[in-house]
Enzyme design. Structure first.
Site, PDB file in Angstrom:
ATOM      1  N   GLU A 277       5.136  -1.183  13.842  1.00 46.07           N
ATOM      2  CA  GLU A 277       6.122  -0.416  14.627  1.00 46.07           C
ATOM      3  C   GLU A 277       5.597   1.006  14.662  1.00 46.07           C
ATOM      4  O   GLU A 277       5.430   1.634  13.616  1.00 46.07           O
ATOM      5  CB  GLU A 277       7.508  -0.521  13.963  1.00 46.07           C
TER       6      GLU A 277
ATOM      7  N   GLU B 286       4.762  11.036  22.425  1.00 45.18           N
ATOM      8  CA  GLU B 286       5.746  11.421  21.415  1.00 45.18           C
ATOM      9  C   GLU B 286       5.337  12.714  20.712  1.00 45.18           C
ATOM     10  O   GLU B 286       4.175  12.907  20.357  1.00 45.18           O
ATOM     11  CB  GLU B 286       5.890  10.310  20.372  1.00 45.18           C
TER      12      GLU B 286
ATOM     13  N   ARG C 276      -1.799   5.766  16.202  1.00 42.58           N
ATOM     14  CA  ARG C 276      -3.196   5.805  15.768  1.00 42.58           C
ATOM     15  C   ARG C 276      -3.420   4.924  14.544  1.00 42.58           C
ATOM     16  O   ARG C 276      -4.360   4.122  14.498  1.00 42.58           O
ATOM     17  CB  ARG C 276      -3.593   7.249  15.460  1.00 42.58           C
ATOM     18  N   GLY C 277      -2.543   5.044  13.545  1.00 43.90           N
ATOM     19  CA  GLY C 277      -2.696   4.257  12.332  1.00 43.90           C
ATOM     20  C   GLY C 277      -2.459   2.775  12.562  1.00 43.90           C
ATOM     21  O   GLY C 277      -3.224   1.930  12.091  1.00 43.90           O
ATOM     22  N   GLY C 278      -1.400   2.457  13.296  1.00 40.71           N
ATOM     23  CA  GLY C 278      -1.085   1.065  13.559  1.00 40.71           C
ATOM     24  C   GLY C 278      -2.150   0.368  14.377  1.00 40.71           C
ATOM     25  O   GLY C 278      -2.515  -0.780  14.109  1.00 40.71           O
TER      26      GLY C 278
ATOM     27  N   GLY D  47       4.592   3.430  11.350  1.00 41.20           N
ATOM     28  CA  GLY D  47       3.932   4.735  11.360  1.00 41.20           C
ATOM     29  C   GLY D  47       3.432   5.103  12.738  1.00 41.20           C
ATOM     30  O   GLY D  47       4.018   4.725  13.761  1.00 41.20           O
ATOM     31  N   SER D  48       2.324   5.812  12.778  1.00 40.34           N
ATOM     32  CA  SER D  48       1.801   6.358  14.023  1.00 40.34           C
ATOM     33  C   SER D  48       1.083   5.300  14.847  1.00 40.34           C
ATOM     34  O   SER D  48       0.638   4.272  14.331  1.00 40.34           O
ATOM     35  CB  SER D  48       0.823   7.494  13.730  1.00 40.34           C
TER      36      SER D  48
ATOM     37  N   CYS E 157      11.984   7.381  14.268  1.00 42.06           N
ATOM     38  CA  CYS E 157      11.245   6.731  15.349  1.00 42.06           C
ATOM     39  C   CYS E 157      12.131   6.516  16.569  1.00 42.06           C
ATOM     40  O   CYS E 157      11.620   6.216  17.656  1.00 42.06           O
ATOM     41  CB  CYS E 157      10.659   5.413  14.882  1.00 42.06           C
TER      42      CYS E 157
ATOM     43  N   LYS F  64       0.888  -1.164   0.000  1.00 39.89           N
ATOM     44  CA  LYS F  64       0.000   0.000   0.000  1.00 39.89           C
ATOM     45  C   LYS F  64       0.919   1.205   0.000  1.00 39.89           C
ATOM     46  O   LYS F  64       1.476   1.596   1.009  1.00 39.89           O
ATOM     47  CB  LYS F  64      -0.901  -0.027   1.226  1.00 39.89           C
TER      48      LYS F  64
END
Length: 527
Positions: free
Chosen positions: A264, A392, A243-245, A240-241, A301, A183
């Protein structure tokens, strides 16, 4: 040449009506190529091709698979300046960073080629039969790792190469025998298409099945959601974030057949600076950390977003020098206006918290999309009482916490969420006086660093890039290094199967010459 189309297997396709462009944060302008988002039909076609490809790709010989991975690396290099220029135009990052990340990406692919060529990664284990055992005969049981199936990989915003289209997740999944559907990240879709063309060419040249790789464009979350929900997708890789993960993790868990999501999701990477180290080298440490905090405009990160010490003159000196040094460093461009906007919003939210003092904030004018670095400080009690300060801030920002004593320092570390890294700065033998602090750090991180900086992740077999939630969704695995292949396989046992029907890895003759565990003894010998 970049077309703006999707790769559905080895065919370019653009049947949809939803389009978008990437953005150059250095020039503050949209790039020219228009990308077409994948349709539901194109997504289905890509997944079905991957499923068909899995039937043969899973059984590809180690020599063929290694040739494929090495060919991808060769084709990436052959893209030449077009790749570097596209990378820079879509990320705002300098060419030196592009070249370094390209080298890392190629190195990862070649390291997995070496892994599969050697072959022992399957962890073959054999327990031979004992038909005369009393009171019950013992069967012949043989175990090895086998690939899961089609894997979806999400490109990462801050690493257009090393953590994206042909990055670590993709390299590991292909090495395991899993077809990959990427993606593509909308911020660097052109870079992703170029890399995809290299993978497709390598697949054709080495005889890989059509569908072993696809690249799907997406400007939002819909394509990713459809991929994770597709019943023929068997695992997901994400960088990524939180929220997204977490959204992907929850989505995958709600499927009729739940699948693993290896995400991660970032970290504040606590740095513990012990008193003797501060007394002897506060100024030098502060200068080192000013550079680490601003490296890559803080868009790693592993950026050191939290520094912990015990109150005293030495910690005060450290804060003062850090504050003076960090504003002398030239600000850098962030990856995208949206990332800059999130940085500024999160920074302002952090520094507006009661009890926090702003020690330094870059005050001069900066170019559009450049970030102003900042250092804040707070006492331990305030930090413990306010979870907002634990979060973060992605960018060139760090907070120094002044603890009352070692007990409060330990309590504070234990209350942190899971982290990718923890760092301990200490003088000789000083750690012996702080066993609880050291143990607390170890309990919260995936990697502990001694007298260094967390920025920088060495790609090697011993590296762990992961950690307790929310640093990653499964702390048992790493996202970096050849050990990351373990995410895309499952253990599988054969019981009492004839030798001639067993896979090569488990045959009595050990035709591959791999290291195996035979009746509890590691050996390369035949049985």
């Amino acid at each position: 040449m970049i077309t703006g189309k999707n790769y559905i297997g080895n065919q370019l396709s653009a049947n949809g009506n939803k389009t978008y462009t990437t953005f150059n944060p250095q020039t503050n302008q949209e790039n020219k190529v228009v990308f077409t988002e994948a349709t539901s039909e194109e997504i289905d076609q890509a997944v079905l091709l991957a499923t068909e490809a899995f039937a043969s790709f899973r059984n590809t010989s180690k020599e063929q698979k290694a040739a494929f991975l090495n060919a991808i690396a060769d084709e990436i290099l052959a893209l030449g300046d077009e790749l570097l220029e596209t990378y820079c135009s879509e990320s705002g990052l300098p060419q030196g960073r592009a070249m370094g990340e390209r080298g890392r990406t190629m190195g990862q692919l070649r390291s997995f080629a070496e892994l599969v060529l050697e072959g022992s990664w399957v962890e073959a284990s054999i327990d031979t039969a004992q038909p005369d055992r009393a009171p019950m005969p013992k069967p012949d049981v043989r175990k090895m790792n086998i690939p899961l199936g089609p894997v979806v990989v999400f490109g990462a915003s801050n690493f257009p190469l090393a953590y994206s289209t042909a990055g670590g997740d993709t390299a590991a999944a292909l090495a395991a025998g899993c077809p990959v559907l990427v993606k593509s990240h909308p911020m660097h879709a052109g870079t992703g298409e170029l890399i995809s063309s290299a993978i497709i060419k390598a697949a054709k040249d080495t005889g890989m099945p059509n569908g072993v790789f696809s690249n799907l464009n997406s400007s939002g979350i819909e394509v990713g959601q459809q991929l994770v929900n597709h019943p023929k997708v068997k695992a997901v890789g994400f960088t990524g974030s939180i929220r997204g993960g977490r959204a992907l993790y929850d989505l995958a868990a709600k499927r009729p057949e739940p699948i693993p999501v290896f995400a991660e999701m970032g970290s504040v990477n606590p740095v513990v600076v012990l008193p003797k180290a501060l007394e002897n080298r506060a100024a030098a440490l502060a200068k080192t950390y000013a550079q680490s905090i601003t490296l890559g405009t803080g868009q790693f990160c592993t950026n050191p977003g939290l520094i912990l010490g015990i109150k005293g003159a030495a910690l005060t000196e450290f804060i003062n020098v850090l504050a003076s040094e960090i504003v002398t460093i030239d600000p850098g461009c962030m990856l995208h206006p949206n990332i800059l906007g999130a940085y500024e919003a999160n920074k302002e939210k952090a520094i507006s918290q009661e009890g926090l003092t702003l020690a330094a904030h870059y005050q001069n004018d900066v170019a559009t999309n450049f970030a102003k670095q900042a250092i804040a400080t707070v006492n331990g009690a305030t930090f413990l009482a306010n979870p907002q300060l634990h979060q973060e801030v992605f960018g060139p920002y760090s907070i120094v916490v002044q603890c009352d004593d070692a007990n409060q320092l330990e309590e504070l570390i234990l209350q942190l969420e899971g982290q990718l890294t923890g760092t301990v700065i200490a003088d000789d033998n000083e750690t012996a006086n702080y066993p609880g602090v050291i143990a607390a750090v170890q309990n919260r991180v995936g990697r502990i660093i001694f007298n260094g900086v967390p920025t920088g992740v060495e790609v090697c077999p011993s590296m762990v890039h992961g950690g307790p939630y929310p640093a990653s969704t499964d702390s048992r695995f790493t996202a970096v290094g050849v050990s990351s292949i373990a995410r895309w396989v499952r253990p599988f046992s054969y019981q009492d199967w004839p030798n001639k029907l067993l896979p090569l890895e488990l045959k009595n003759e050990n035709p591959l010459g791999i290291l195996r565990l035979v009746n509890n003894q590691k050996t390369t010998d035949k049985i």
